[in-house]
Design an enzyme around this catalytic site. Structure first.
Site, PDB file in Angstrom:
ATOM      1  N   GLY C 162      39.448  35.717  26.460  1.00 53.84           N
ATOM      2  CA  GLY C 162      38.769  37.164  27.668  1.00 53.84           C
ATOM      3  C   GLY C 162      38.099  36.295  28.775  1.00 53.84           C
ATOM      4  O   GLY C 162      38.334  34.968  28.501  1.00 53.84           O
ATOM      5  N   CYS C 163      38.628  37.180  29.599  1.00 50.61           N
ATOM      6  CA  CYS C 163      38.285  36.209  30.773  1.00 50.61           C
ATOM      7  C   CYS C 163      37.189  35.713  31.396  1.00 50.61           C
ATOM      8  O   CYS C 163      36.996  34.688  31.895  1.00 50.61           O
ATOM      9  CB  CYS C 163      38.272  37.695  31.696  1.00 50.61           C
ATOM     10  SG  CYS C 163      37.760  39.082  31.684  1.00 50.61           S
ATOM     11  N   ASN C 164      36.026  36.110  31.188  1.00 55.83           N
ATOM     12  CA  ASN C 164      34.455  35.661  30.777  1.00 55.83           C
ATOM     13  C   ASN C 164      34.952  34.781  29.854  1.00 55.83           C
ATOM     14  O   ASN C 164      33.635  33.402  30.736  1.00 55.83           O
ATOM     15  CB  ASN C 164      33.313  36.850  30.845  1.00 55.83           C
ATOM     16  CG  ASN C 164      32.924  37.917  31.492  1.00 55.83           C
ATOM     17  OD1 ASN C 164      33.064  37.795  32.711  1.00 55.83           O
ATOM     18  ND2 ASN C 164      33.441  39.092  30.984  1.00 55.83           N
TER      19      ASN C 164
END
Lengths: 360, 360, 360, 360
Positions: C162-164
């Site tokens: 995931g990006c976060n």
């Protein structure tokens, strides 16, 4: 009307941007009591759920838009989708002041309406742009020319102008009325904030698409505000109006910066051009010509019922260039509605309206 | 003071963002007459040249900031660079209400001042955050706890809080005072609009650098607002305050969105946390706890003297998370100044202040 | 694999942001031939209609996402909504490299999946974060510690992080692995661009709502990236991880600026903290520790497969503060996919990836 | 030149936006080796201090701009303030390819230069717009008309066009050359990103002023790009060019969206207008006419060497309206430099240049 009495105002379409902005202004109006708030899909919600920035009204419950909920008000503001206000208005009594923030009653020409909106014309109401100049022909004396505000006292129906229309009209009409520009080849290109598109859920209106980008829309003579601008410039004295009009969406929520240019009239003295704008707006509370050399930005007008105008002559291009900044939701919509309401009701024109923008 | 009299207010530093915002609010204040406007480098200019959004005052001329130009006013607002207000204030009579929008008189501890500002402390003035809770120890009854507003009537010197300080303090103080959170490990990270940095011409404040980007500043315990937040949370009852504080610049002109979190106090019932915030802000005109599930955005507060707060318990992380939105120039600066002025002068606390944000 | 042969890559979900970004990178990859492009609602359209910025592929026609259209490729990228990739992947041969840009195969714990996603766990695939440190316990020698990249050569299934998760993990893992911070009270607050929310048509994602505003979402321990961050920090050696995580949407299209802080470990020497980050990232091509005193901005990483990290010790708060900037669609999604693909296929890890951001 | 050899390129003015963007492109160019980087005030700094997004070159040290530091390169790019390149270029050998990204050598008319720039003309260099059409008169056969690219092979001096000039010229030249529009009353209004203004520290370029606002500049025929646009449209066959040109700054860092309109030529068949644009750009790698009905946005071109054009006929206004989007720093500056460099050196015109924009 005595200003010690409060005017009871209903807002139909209170869940949208235009309705919300009308409520923001009305909440600060010294002579207004806010009555029914109505909506369609949001009926039953609290206003705080859909307009959480309106803290003082957050607890108010949205009712459905019906003749019953709108009854018992001296003023009804219709902030409805285009095409919806005609039917609602028809159900309201004649002695109620009905102010349509939508397009339905702006155009005088039914064929213009049909061409650009594709439906049956709902009729024409008095036009809610108090500063509109009325001149028989170019060359009017702007100090004494009639204005639209003269027609508003006592009226019980008002059609609020389109936001782009307001910016372009206010930018150019002094030159048209004074005869120093020709309206036969007007070109207007606008930088527009996204709130003008309303709350519609369309892909090109997503923040991810809008941020860091500029995009045009309705290019090539198709925008619905074109006949309305032409109508206004004819009112200002132009025998004929030809208009190329291109709006562009830029990454801001509010604001219109309209660059509108028209050919310098043959024989017009470039040194005298500015005088037309000075004469037209010397006494206007909500339209200011900026000092020479200072150009408007939309931030200067944010949240304010104010149009800022500047004009220059491009001698090499033989054109007059005007730039006008407004907040599309205030002077472009809800502020014009309140200003016109004030005139219709015999209140002070400036009541409840401010001229200071929220900048920076 | 009878509200039929107008209070004459001077603004020193009228060319900056804080001074401009104070003027925007004062122009709409029913009991205020705007007196002298002073500036440093811009003295001699018209206000319209440097604050073109303030249309009603555009013709006013900026004077130099001297005891003479500031004389003859009941209120003097100082919107000066940090470190400059002490000297100016010392030259003003004791019976003039002097309101410092800068940092000079906020801190109670001279050593804090010296550590974070690197100069000699100018002294401590009554603190202009009316909602600040005063509690001897955690566990206060928030319905009856003393507030800072009790100390403001009649004062003639007010130190307006820092903008970030206001957001973090209002977010966390209910839990601190009620004893449901511990202030021993507070972490606050803020999204800040660029107007908080003022008009200083620095490369990282250029639009080309800011647009489409987020960047932190003053990371790692160096920001000057840290001791002020600690001071406030101690006032709210925390025996000791430890604070990690990180502001980040994001591409908006105004607004602070402060995420502030503190450990859930041992023994605190997560079900009872929200009650502390409800009790703290039930009667506050300018601080609202949003309904459960609704989170604040800065747009909701744009231009308004309003702090919107929401709180949640993260049981797995054993932390209480608060998010607070304000307009840094209004509730964060100029609105707090006017609100405190109202209290000091015996006017209605809400006079001239609005709670409706300019959204969208 | 010889790099003189082109790898044929299909992209399922080519109409979305992640799929589009994967195509942007793959179009510049020297060893890739772009095969089938598939979509759901947009099947039958040209790519130019939905991704007009991808000029070189504008004429390509989107096919439906089926085993047939995806057949005949050595690599299949799945850029599908969460929950959709498991079923598609099950229909693809074992010897095809399947790279899932969605969440379905990231988590090792089925119960974490069920708690945060509310459906049945699709299984766990090798994790596509090559820089992830594997350490048995805090105190690892970062120069020799194992990395996730060691596990990727030859694999035929990859779950892209995931990006976060990428931003927070890369920010904190050096300190966790080195034992200079404790993961028992991590607090992370992120400034997020809107593209992370995809093309979903939701009111709070409209440009009019986003521009000029900051707003949080998924506050209080509910965000789905929480278990994934905890999983990563445990891999880096933390015996236990407690995480408070708050993302905030700010007005930019791309970018994540993650401020992540953890307590300084008892006994850790503040002077030695930075050394952990230096050791961890000295040889990483796509994660750079900035020189002391320089802080990352998201613009520095725009369009690039790059994470920029900075770290500071706040001695008074007894916390280490890290700030990490990435482009959520590149290092946060599509770039990580290509980087992991390179490793799985035995290509140079950096093939087709650039480190230069599009700034300003 | 064999493409197996690397061309050694120096960049003078590497600390500015144009120089930085040139370096971003050159770093990805397969046939280029980056040589000396020079600057004025920043000489002695590392590139990473002033251009932190250029990770691969971060360690390089900026040298002063002198004949000595620029010696030993086959190509020297001058990204200097207007007026500075003439002197530097005069000190460089004739056989070095010198590419001026500034304005000094663009104009053919010394009197135009003196009128708009107020200094002595430095001379005229071959013009770096490969797509510029050369036609003797309106009505050219666009399939066979000469282009500026024919003049570039072997040249050792190139003047890169102005960014606004590129957008307006590419938008209108097909119609001018084909004779379907008249250049006697061109009106162009542009939405411009702030990076076009460079790193100058001016109040109106501050983020706080720019965010949420649109503002015009150089209104009324004063902008320096006017004579250059006129020169180009004359090259495309217009006997005479009259141009009203208004740029407006909108809140984005990069990008130009140029709306340029010209009267439909008498006798031109509106149905045939589009054919001129199709013929002009059918084979251009870096200028695309979008499919009918699809309008360009600047995001589509971000970071790419690409101009996207659309055209419509407004029959009622008797005007042809074009909208062109470019990234001002790429196709508008540094990309045009690299494209022209490729042609001058006999490399493939497209080497090192990409057409995929970084969107959203």
């Amino acid at each position: 009307m005595s200003s010690s009495q409060l005017v009871r105002v209903a807002v139909a379409g209170a869940s949208g941007y235009a309705g919300g902005e009308a409520l923001r202004l009305l909440a600060a109006h010294p002579f207004v009591e806010i009555g029914a708030l109505t909506a369609h899909a949001s009926a039953g919600s609290s206003l705080g759920e859909v307009q959480p920035h309106l803290r003082g009204l957050a607890h108010r419950i949205l009712e459905p838009t019906t003749p019953e909920t709108l009854a018992g008000h001296e003023v009804v503001l219709l902030a409805l989708p285009h095409g919806a206000s005609g039917q609602v208005a028809a159900q309201l009594p004649d002695d109620v002041l009905v102010i349509d923030l939508g397009a339905d009653h702006r155009l005088e020409s039914a064929s213009d309406w049909e061409q650009f909106y594709g439906s049956t014309h709902a009729g024409t109401w008095p036009y809610g742009m108090p500063e509109l100049i009325h001149a028989e022909a170019p060359g009017a004396d702007l100090a004494t020319a009639a204005r639209q505000r003269d027609k508003l006292p006592g009226t019980r129906r008002i059609a609020v102008p389109g936001c782009n229309v307001t910016a372009v009209t206010l930018g150019l009409q002094p030159g048209v009325a004074a005869g120093v520009v020709e309206a036969t080849d007007v070109v207007a290109v606008l930088a527009n904030g996204y709130s003008g598109a309303g709350k519609a859920l369309k892909p090109h209106l997503l923040a991810s698409e809008a941020l860091g980008s500029a995009q045009p829309y309705a290019v090539g003579g198709t925008h619905r505000h074109i006949p309305e601008i032409r109508q206004n410039l004819r009112a200002a004295g132009a025998p004929d109006v030809t208009l190329s009009f291109t709006p562009t969406l830029v990454p801001m929520s509010r604001g219109i910066l309209a660059t509108a240019t028209a050919p310098l009239a043959p024989g017009a003295d470039p040194e005298q051009v500015r005088a037309a704008w000075e004469a037209a707006y010397a006494d206007e509370p909500f339209v200011h010509l900026l000092p020479e050399g200072q150009w408007p930005s939309t931030a200067m007008t944010l949240g304010a019922n104010m149009a800022l105008v500047q004009v220059a002559v491009d001698a090499a291009a033989r054109r007059v260039v005007t730039v006008t900044a407004i907040d599309n939701l205030v002077k472009g919509t809800a502020g014009a509605a309140v200003q016109s309401m004030n005139l219709a009701l015999g209140l002070r024109e400036t009541a409840g309206l401010i001229t200071e923008g929220v900048a920076p």
